[in-house]
Write an enzyme that holds these catalytic residues in place. Structure first.
Site, PDB file in Angstrom:
ATOM      1  N   VAL A 135       0.904  -1.148   0.000  1.00  0.00           N
ATOM      2  CA  VAL A 135       0.000   0.000   0.000  1.00  0.00           C
ATOM      3  C   VAL A 135       0.947   1.202   0.000  1.00  0.00           C
ATOM      4  CG1 VAL A 135      -1.845   1.214   1.204  1.00  0.00           C
ATOM      5  CG2 VAL A 135      -1.767  -1.291   1.249  1.00  0.00           C
ATOM      6  N   PRO A 136       1.148   1.830  -1.163  1.00  0.00           N
ATOM      7  CA  PRO A 136       2.327   2.667  -1.432  1.00  0.00           C
ATOM      8  C   PRO A 136       2.307   4.072  -0.827  1.00  0.00           C
ATOM      9  CG  PRO A 136       0.901   2.657  -3.340  1.00  0.00           C
ATOM     10  CD  PRO A 136       0.286   1.709  -2.339  1.00  0.00           C
ATOM     11  N   CYS A 137       2.415   4.161   0.491  1.00  0.00           N
ATOM     12  CA  CYS A 137       2.406   5.469   1.148  1.00  0.00           C
ATOM     13  C   CYS A 137       3.614   6.317   0.753  1.00  0.00           C
ATOM     14  CB  CYS A 137       2.310   5.315   2.654  1.00  0.00           C
ATOM     15  SG  CYS A 137       3.529   4.223   3.393  1.00  0.00           S
ATOM     16  N   HIS A 138       4.644   5.693   0.198  1.00  0.00           N
ATOM     17  CA  HIS A 138       5.800   6.470  -0.279  1.00  0.00           C
ATOM     18  C   HIS A 138       5.430   7.346  -1.474  1.00  0.00           C
ATOM     19  CE1 HIS A 138       5.914   2.708  -2.604  1.00  0.00           C
ATOM     20  NE2 HIS A 138       6.450   3.427  -3.583  1.00  0.00           N
ATOM     21  N   ARG A 139       4.314   7.077  -2.116  1.00  0.00           N
ATOM     22  CA  ARG A 139       3.870   7.863  -3.275  1.00  0.00           C
ATOM     23  C   ARG A 139       3.058   9.102  -2.879  1.00  0.00           C
ATOM     24  NH1 ARG A 139       1.881   2.565  -6.525  1.00  0.00           N
ATOM     25  NH2 ARG A 139       3.936   1.605  -6.749  1.00  0.00           N
TER      26      ARG A 139
END
Length: 180
Positions: free
Chosen positions: A135-139
């Site tokens: 779940v790409p919270c880095h984006r």
């Protein structure tokens, strides 16, 4: 049938990642495989831990492919039990609508999720994401820069991930085989 929790690990350029999975799906991902991380996850889920290496195998394989540059979208089942309703709504929106190589601001994600929560709250949701990378919270970035990152060793990991995905230009000394 009693629900259970199984752990698996995968070695990446960022270190050994720990994935926890229930029968429903991936419930957590930690940037370090430690006894404390395992114990916190088991306590948070309230599930008994079993040795079931086949269960997290698809998620581990997907992570290997992601770091090899061969996977652009995770399609592993997710178990959202460690999130509140608002967290789940925001993180589901992120998971489903911000593809590899793209970014969204905290404020835009708040608007897109329909939660009506402020950008600072979205930042808190990202910081408490139990399933980073997948779940790409880095984006999710600030309107004036990268913003923070609680995964791995911090914002440099976020910068490295966004560079790997092509969302940020690589500097002359950037190396996909070397972690920040």
């Amino acid at each position: 049938m009693t629900e259970t929790l199984a752990f698996g690990t995968v070695d990446t350029v960022l270190g050994r990642l720990l994935v926890a999975e229930t029968e429903t799906g991936v419930v957590s991902l930690h940037f370090r495989d430690t006894p404390a991380a395992r114990a916190r996850t088991a306590k948070a889920t309230g599930l008994p831990v079993v040795h079931a290496p086949d269960r997290p195998a698809p998620a581990l394989s997907a992570l290997r492919d992601y770091f090899a540059g061969d996977l652009k979208h995770f399609e592993v089942p997710i178990d959202w039990r460690l999130t509140s309703d608002v967290q789940r709504q925001v993180l589901t929106t992120l998971y489903e609508s911000v593809p590899y190589g793209q970014v969204v601001t905290y404020g835009d994600l708040g608007d897109r999720s329909g939660t009506g929560v402020h950008a600072q709250v979205i930042g808190q949701v990202m910081g408490s994401n139990p399933i980073p990378l997948i779940v790409p919270c880095h984006r999710v970035v600030a309107s004036n820069g990268l913003g923070g990152y609680s995964g791995g060793s911090g914002v440099e990991v976020k910068r490295w991930l966004l560079t790997m995905e092509g969302a940020l230009p690589a500097t002359l000394d950037w190396d996909i085989t070397r972690a920040p």
